[in-house]
Motif scaffolding. Structure first.
Motif, short mmCIF file in Angstrom:
data_model
loop_
_atom_site.label_atom_id
_atom_site.label_comp_id
_atom_site.label_asym_id
_atom_site.label_seq_id
_atom_site.Cartn_x
_atom_site.Cartn_y
_atom_site.Cartn_z
N UNK A 227 -8.05 -1.71 -1.59
CA UNK A 227 -7.74 -2.78 -0.65
C UNK A 227 -6.44 -3.44 -1.10
N UNK A 228 -5.55 -3.71 -0.13
CA UNK A 228 -4.27 -4.34 -0.44
C UNK A 228 -4.10 -5.63 0.35
N UNK A 229 -3.66 -6.66 -0.34
CA UNK A 229 -3.38 -7.94 0.28
C UNK A 229 -2.01 -8.43 -0.20
N UNK B 117 1.93 9.59 -5.48
CA UNK B 117 2.35 10.86 -4.88
C UNK B 117 1.37 11.34 -3.80
N UNK B 118 0.83 10.40 -3.05
CA UNK B 118 -0.04 10.76 -1.93
C UNK B 118 0.10 9.74 -0.81
N UNK B 119 0.99 10.04 0.12
CA UNK B 119 1.14 9.19 1.29
C UNK B 119 -0.07 9.33 2.21
N UNK B 120 -0.36 8.31 2.98
CA UNK B 120 -1.48 8.44 3.92
C UNK B 120 -1.15 9.45 5.02
N UNK C 4 0.83 -1.21 0.00
CA UNK C 4 0.00 0.00 0.00
C UNK C 4 0.86 1.26 0.00
N UNK C 5 1.95 1.23 0.77
CA UNK C 5 2.86 2.38 0.79
C UNK C 5 3.54 2.56 -0.57
N UNK C 6 3.96 1.48 -1.18
CA UNK C 6 4.60 1.56 -2.49
C UNK C 6 3.65 2.14 -3.53
N UNK C 7 2.39 1.74 -3.46
CA UNK C 7 1.38 2.30 -4.37
C UNK C 7 1.16 3.79 -4.08
#
Length: 382
Positions: free
Chosen positions: A336-338, A127-130, A119-122
């Motif tokens: 959603x990331x798995x 160009x939008x970190x959580x 999720x972080x890599x995406x």
């Protein structure tokens, strides 16, 4: 047959709660402020080992104000565990932000570090970190926090630790709820201790809890007249309910011992039924065993619904494992990331899991009734 509950309020036999509540009535402190509120904050902060706490009307309110304190607002992204109750992520939408759901780790049932990394890599590519990461500690067990902390520190993203279900649990010697930047607890009626309804936000950054208390009291400025420069909320805990919480806190360790005994009794009773596996308890810390949860093999002829219905027929409460948030109609449009190419771990546990009666007032005979009903289902399916 007397109803056997999943988890219900359990007042102390010593009557601690009544003492504090009577004191509130005797002194007419029945408002959403007062000595019990102040003392409950201090006593809970001391118990978990943090510098400050803010007593609020619910765990949901604590998440709402916690995210707000971390700067979450309109258009932001917030990563959140998918295997949880909707209260963990509803406040993300309250603030106009977008939830991104993260799958579970098979060992802990909680946020999967590998899925979080994806999720972080995406997010980097977009160009939008959580703005924040909400890590939920499910059914009393902490997530594996070290790899999650490492990732969040790498990207300089704060963590809100949703410890609604895990008060009293530990991770590598640290109390659940104290490892992130902000932690929250719930005192809903079914939690390990209760204030009827209520929650607590805790942090070692006192500025967060002070701001939460300010917002929770309608953001009233320190003026003689009513002055409001910010949007406020009616989220403060009642002095009466805080008195219940103070009494409950005195028996929290006893409740944890009982919850563990319930879990171990189920585990021993079902050890020879190959199709049953109890939720794994990781050795990195101690769970508070809030709910005892089992999973069934996919090939089992007995299905979760069979168990739910068989118990329900005998006036015994049980429930499915949480339906993951990314499967919920209200949240299905969000990312959603798995980490798996197969069925997501959270979906698998939802499909195969059953939360068993874990009430600390449940007698040994009542628990044996639960065990017998479930065991008989497997005997008749042979």
């Amino acid at each position: 047959m007397t109803r056997i509950y999943l988890a219900s309020p359990h007042m102390s036999e010593e009557g601690y709660e009544q003492t504090y509540v009577k004191e509130a009535f005797d002194t007419n402190w029945v408002a959403p402020l007062g000595p019990n509120v102040n003392q409950f904050e201090q006593e809970l902060a001391d118990y978990v080992g943090v510098k400050s706490a803010s007593a609020l009307s619910s765990g949901t309110a604590a998440i709402h104000l916690g995210l707000k304190a971390l700067g979450v607002g309109e258009g932001d992204i917030v990563f959140c565990s998918t295997l949880t109750f909707s209260a963990s992520c509803n406040p993300i939408l309250y603030l106009g932000a977008t939830p991104v759901f993260i799958d579970s780790d098979a060992a802990t049932w909680n946020m999967c570090p590998k899925a979080l990394k994806k999720a972080f890599e995406d997010a980097i590519k977009r160009h939008q970190l959580p703005k924040a990461v909400v890590v939920v500690n499910l059914y009393g067990q902490s997530a594996d926090m070290d790899p999650i902390l490492e990732l969040c520190q790498k990207y300089n993203v704060p963590i809100l630790e949703d410890a609604a279900e895990s008060l009293g649990s530990t991770y590598k010697g640290r109390m659940s709820g104290t490892i992130g930047d902000i932690g929250i607890y719930s005192f809903n009626g079914n939690k390990i201790i209760t204030t009827s309804g209520g929650g607590m936000m805790v942090s070692n950054h006192e500025a967060y809890t002070k701001k939460a208390t300010f917002w929770a009291t309608q953001s009233r400025e320190a003026e003689r007249h009513y002055e409001h420069q910010e949007l406020g909320y009616n989220y403060r805990m009642s002095n009466v309910l805080a008195g219940i919480g103070r009494g409950q806190l005195k028996v929290l360790n006893d409740r944890i011992v009982k919850k563990k005994e319930i879990y171990e009794t189920y585990k021993e009773a079902f050890r020879d039924i190959e199709d049953i596996e109890m939720m794994n308890i990781c050795d990195f810390g101690e769970s508070n065993y809030w709910l005892s949860v089992m999973t069934l093999k996919e090939t089992s002829q007995v299905k979760p619904l069979d168990i739910l219905l068989a118990l329900e027929k005998e006036n015994i409460e049980s429930r499915p494992v949480w339906k993951p948030m990314h499967m919920q109609p209200v949240f299905k449009q969000y990312p959603f990331f798995t980490a798996t190419d197969d069925q997501p771990v959270s979906e698998d546990y939802f499909n195969r899991g059953v939360c068993l009666p874990s009430d600390t007032k449940m007698t040994a005979r009542q628990q044996q009734s639960v065990i017998d009903i479930i065991s008989n289902l497997f005997s008749t399916k042979k």
